[in-house]
Motif scaffolding. Structure first.
Motif, short mmCIF file in Angstrom:
data_model
loop_
_atom_site.label_atom_id
_atom_site.label_comp_id
_atom_site.label_asym_id
_atom_site.label_seq_id
_atom_site.Cartn_x
_atom_site.Cartn_y
_atom_site.Cartn_z
N ALA A 93 5.41 -1.25 -17.66
CA ALA A 93 4.96 -2.60 -17.28
C ALA A 93 4.54 -2.64 -15.82
O ALA A 93 3.51 -3.24 -15.48
N MET A 94 5.32 -2.01 -14.95
CA MET A 94 4.96 -2.00 -13.53
C MET A 94 3.66 -1.24 -13.30
O MET A 94 2.83 -1.65 -12.48
N THR A 120 0.85 -1.18 0.00
CA THR A 120 0.00 0.00 0.00
C THR A 120 0.90 1.24 0.00
O THR A 120 1.92 1.26 0.67
N PHE A 121 0.51 2.22 -0.79
CA PHE A 121 1.28 3.46 -0.90
C PHE A 121 0.31 4.63 -0.83
O PHE A 121 -0.74 4.62 -1.46
N GLU A 122 0.67 5.65 -0.06
CA GLU A 122 -0.14 6.86 0.01
C GLU A 122 0.68 8.01 -0.52
O GLU A 122 1.76 8.32 0.01
N GLY A 123 0.19 8.65 -1.58
CA GLY A 123 0.88 9.77 -2.19
C GLY A 123 0.73 11.03 -1.36
O GLY A 123 -0.02 11.08 -0.39
N LYS A 176 -4.48 6.82 -2.18
CA LYS A 176 -3.99 5.52 -1.70
C LYS A 176 -3.93 4.56 -2.88
O LYS A 176 -4.85 4.47 -3.68
N TRP A 177 -2.82 3.85 -2.96
CA TRP A 177 -2.61 2.87 -4.01
C TRP A 177 -2.42 1.51 -3.35
O TRP A 177 -1.64 1.38 -2.41
N VAL A 178 -3.09 0.52 -3.84
CA VAL A 178 -2.84 -0.85 -3.43
C VAL A 178 -2.37 -1.58 -4.68
O VAL A 178 -3.05 -1.59 -5.70
N ALA A 192 -0.11 -2.40 -11.33
CA ALA A 192 -0.79 -1.26 -10.74
C ALA A 192 0.09 -0.48 -9.75
O ALA A 192 -0.38 0.06 -8.77
N PHE A 193 1.40 -0.44 -10.02
CA PHE A 193 2.31 0.33 -9.18
C PHE A 193 1.95 1.81 -9.28
O PHE A 193 1.60 2.29 -10.36
#
Length: 137
Positions: free
Chosen positions: A47-48, A4-7, A12-14, A53-54
């Motif tokens: 590709a990532m 999980t990443f929060e910009g 929020k990105w999963v 879904a990076f």
């Protein structure tokens, strides 16, 4: 593997990947980049983003780490083969270092959508140039 990443804009990105798939993808990207003489990052970052879904910022940073590690091995190989023009490297390294610092600074300041848009534009321009050069010769 899921992350999980929060910009900075609180988006929020999963995202996630299967290690075997990532290894196969890295192999294919390495094969194509070596075969066609294009940078692996220009293939790996899209590709990532598309396959795993990076978040764009994470994809760029991950690609830079991969390029750094592979360039160490490549550099050692080319130095041992005597393929390095040390005078030229002396002039190119400072510019590359400054450019990398500036690029990572800008990457931290812009939104993810802007990073993706810039990547699309650059890849489109490079692709058009390669097609043009293959036709004109």
């Amino acid at each position: 593997i899921t992350r999980t990443f929060e910009g900075k804009d609180k988006t929020k990105w999963v995202y996630g990947y299967h290690p075997a798939t990532a290894i196969i993808l890295a192999f294919v990207v390495g094969l194509f980049s070596g075969l066609f003489g294009v940078g692996g990052g220009s293939l790996m970052v899209p590709a990532m983003i598309m396959l795993f879904a990076f978040p764009p910022h994470v994809a760029v940073a991950t690609s830079m780490l991969m390029v750094f590690l592979s360039s160490i091995i490549s550099s050692i190989t080319h130095i041992s083969l005597g393929n390095v023009d040390w005078l030229l490297a002396l002039f190119l390294v400072p510019g590359a270092w400054i450019g990398a610092k500036l690029g990572s600074f800008i990457n931290c300041k812009v939104k993810s959508k802007t990073v993706v848009s810039l990547l699309r534009i650059i890849l489109l321009v490079v692709g058009i140039r390669m097609v043009y050069e293959s036709i004109v010769g």
